[in-house]
Design an enzyme around this catalytic site. Structure first.
Site, PDB file in Angstrom:
ATOM      1  N   TYR A 161       1.235  -0.777  -0.160  1.00  0.00           N
ATOM      2  CA  TYR A 161      -0.044   0.110  -0.143  1.00  0.00           C
ATOM      3  C   TYR A 161       0.741   1.301   0.247  1.00  0.00           C
ATOM      4  O   TYR A 161       0.727   2.483   0.197  1.00  0.00           O
ATOM      5  CB  TYR A 161      -1.252  -0.077   1.313  1.00  0.00           C
ATOM      6  CG  TYR A 161      -2.181  -0.916   0.980  1.00  0.00           C
ATOM      7  CD1 TYR A 161      -1.607  -1.859   0.957  1.00  0.00           C
ATOM      8  CD2 TYR A 161      -3.494  -0.478   2.040  1.00  0.00           C
ATOM      9  CE1 TYR A 161      -2.774  -3.246   0.822  1.00  0.00           C
ATOM     10  CE2 TYR A 161      -4.417  -0.786   1.126  1.00  0.00           C
ATOM     11  CZ  TYR A 161      -4.398  -2.080   0.974  1.00  0.00           C
ATOM     12  OH  TYR A 161      -5.819  -3.048   0.809  1.00  0.00           O
ATOM     13  N   LYS A 228       2.276 -13.320   6.144  1.00  0.00           N
ATOM     14  CA  LYS A 228       2.208 -14.255   5.756  1.00  0.00           C
ATOM     15  C   LYS A 228       3.285 -14.989   5.559  1.00  0.00           C
ATOM     16  O   LYS A 228       4.231 -14.820   4.582  1.00  0.00           O
ATOM     17  CB  LYS A 228       1.542 -13.842   4.388  1.00  0.00           C
ATOM     18  CG  LYS A 228       1.068 -14.732   3.212  1.00  0.00           C
ATOM     19  CD  LYS A 228       0.250 -15.449   3.444  1.00  0.00           C
ATOM     20  CE  LYS A 228       0.397 -17.133   2.039  1.00  0.00           C
ATOM     21  NZ  LYS A 228      -0.442 -18.028   2.643  1.00  0.00           N
ATOM     22  N   ASP A 282      -3.753 -16.046   6.328  1.00  0.00           N
ATOM     23  CA  ASP A 282      -4.793 -17.358   5.635  1.00  0.00           C
ATOM     24  C   ASP A 282      -5.416 -18.301   6.468  1.00  0.00           C
ATOM     25  O   ASP A 282      -6.720 -18.669   6.516  1.00  0.00           O
ATOM     26  CB  ASP A 282      -4.203 -17.824   4.198  1.00  0.00           C
ATOM     27  CG  ASP A 282      -3.101 -18.617   4.482  1.00  0.00           C
ATOM     28  OD1 ASP A 282      -2.623 -18.571   5.600  1.00  0.00           O
ATOM     29  OD2 ASP A 282      -2.882 -19.911   3.872  1.00  0.00           O
ATOM     30  N   ASP A 306      -6.462  -4.701   5.961  1.00  0.00           N
ATOM     31  CA  ASP A 306      -7.672  -4.536   5.330  1.00  0.00           C
ATOM     32  C   ASP A 306      -8.729  -5.412   5.110  1.00  0.00           C
ATOM     33  O   ASP A 306      -9.685  -5.564   5.453  1.00  0.00           O
ATOM     34  CB  ASP A 306      -7.218  -4.244   4.007  1.00  0.00           C
ATOM     35  CG  ASP A 306      -8.002  -2.679   3.198  1.00  0.00           C
ATOM     36  OD1 ASP A 306      -9.047  -3.047   3.676  1.00  0.00           O
ATOM     37  OD2 ASP A 306      -7.775  -2.753   2.439  1.00  0.00           O
TER      38      ASP A 306
END
Ligand code: NAD
Length: 415
Positions: A161, A228, A282, A306
């Protein structure tokens, strides 16, 4: 004291200041407020009424918010000769340290990706804070929505971002691709767009520090680092490692890791200790559905945050009720999480809860917890009485919707 051109400083108000690490809150704190565009005026009017009523009811004459209107978006453009984000608006927020904001229209070609992003960048509001919990009676897609009670700290300034990207075929993209392929032997296809994902020690540690400090102050049970890192080792994996490091280096007395919890305490959390754990993003999106109650405070990089914020909000009945704040070291800006919904502007129709509950977060930030709690209880009762605006009424079925202003009145009656 800054000199303002079009902002009137309320005569009865005092400035919130910092004394070292402590925010000093006067009895009549000046609160700059951006009403916002579209539905902004409707929801902000309702919000101010409820906040004022709760403060009066809780503290009598001894405390009162001294609202100070400041301008951004369309209202600013009208007053400041087409300028959507006047300097004095930013100066006012920086000077008074705590502000409330409605949604803003993003001008096309305004130099910023959006005014909201602009405000965050200029003032380095590096944490987007989203508490998500359930109000009884709100229609939800899950069976036990009441198990959700998380506060998400999403990093606001880094990650993909950061806005460092070049489109396919641009000179910049070609240069970057050639550089990487020639220097490091990568094999990036020449017809690729390029985006950069920076995640720094500084950006990570200050975010995780804020999340742990919040957990300590609010007596929460755990802080989960969501990343992640199994795939993106030097950005997301590093976020996890630096997060654990902050806990160990700066909060050794107040925290334990999840490994220690099992190795030393057989899974029973010692009184007062905050458990620092981590989850892969995830898996977290599954766990927040299936083991909702195991999550409490969450700290995560920008993109994960987000996704996770919206997924959590959906679980308790959607974004309409979700409050938010953007917080930096000195400044906190509390704001609605939805946009300007222009088709409903000036109809006294929409749900003011997102900005109202952001106002509740603001009261908590001021340490006015009793007034904050009173509003949360009153909103809960009002929803249980099926006194709601159109968005919830149509989901509840067979309920006549209230106007924004009537909903505010119902909350005030329940205070
Ligand atoms: P939006 O959130 O404004 O509206 C989408 C839909 O959600 C609305 O049509 C309405 O049906 C519903 N909705 C939103 N807020 C509601 C409320 N309080 N009560 C009941 N229903 C509500 O999103 P959008 O249409 O994508 O964006 C419109 C404008 O808002 C754009 O200019 C966008 O840039 C801006 N925006 C601003 C912010 C912000 O200021 N933080 C955030 C998102 C979008």
């Amino acid at each position: 004291m800054p000199k303002f051109d079009k902002i009137t400083i309320p005569g009865n108000g005092e400035r919130i200041t910092w004394d070292g690490d402590e925010l000093q809150i006067p009895h009549h704190p000046i609160i700059p407020v951006i009403e916002g565009d579209g539905i902004g005026p409707d929801i902000m009017k309702a919000t101010r009424r409820v906040l004022d009523a709760a403060v009066e009811k809780t503290y009598g004459d001894s405390k009162k918010l001294a609202w100070m209107d400041i301008y951004a978006g369309e209202s600013a453009a009208a007053k400041y000769d087409g300028n959507y984000l006047p300097d004095e608006t930013v100066q006012a927020i920086e000077h008074y340290h705590v502000a409330l904001k409605g949604p803003l229209t993003t001008p096309v070609g305004g130099g910023f990706r959006s005014l909201n992003v602009g405000l965050r960048q200029i003032m380095d509001l590096y944490a987007c804070v989203r508490p998500v919990s359930y109000f009884e009676g709100v229609p939800s897609p899950v069976r036990k929505p009441e198990k959700m009670d998380v506060v998400i700290f999403r990093e606001n300034t880094e990650d993909v971002y950061a806005g460092i990207e070049w489109h396919e075929g641009s000179t910049e993209a070609e240069k970057v691709i050639n550089f990487l392929n020639n220097t490091f032997g990568t094999s990036i296809r020449p017809d690729s767009g390029i985006g950069i994902k920076p995640i720094s020690v500084t950006g990570t540690k200050r975010l995780v520090r804020m999340a742990i400090q919040y957990a300590i102050k609010h007596k929460r049970e755990s802080v989960t680092l969501v990343h992640k890192g199994n795939i993106m080792k030097y950005t997301e994996g590093a976020f996890r490692d630096w997060g654990y490091q902050v806990a160990k280096d700066e909060f050794a007395d107040q925290t334990i890791t999840e490994d220690e919890l099992w190795d030393k305490f057989d899974g029973n959390r010692p009184e007062g200790k905050i458990v620092i754990k981590d989850r892969i993003a995830d898996s977290m999106l599954q766990q927040i559905l299936t083991r909702t109650a195991e999550y409490d405070v969450v700290a995560t990089p920008n993109l994960n945050g987000d996704y996770l914020s919206d997924a959590c909000a959906a679980q308790v009945g959607g974004l309409g009720l979700a409050p938010g704040a953007n917080i930096g070291d000195k400044v906190a800006l509390f704001e609605a999480t939805h946009g300007t919904a222009p088709k409903y502007a000036n109809q006294d129709k929409v749900n003011p809860s997102s900005v109202l509950l952001s106002g509740v977060m603001m009261l908590e930030h001021l340490g006015w917890q009793d007034a904050a709690d009173a509003i949360v209880a009153a909103v809960g009762q009002t929803i249980r009485q099926k006194k709601v605006t159109y968005d919830l009424a149509r989901l509840m079925g067979d309920v006549d919707p209230l106007k924004t202003s009537e909903f505010a009145t119902a909350i005030i009656e329940n205070l």
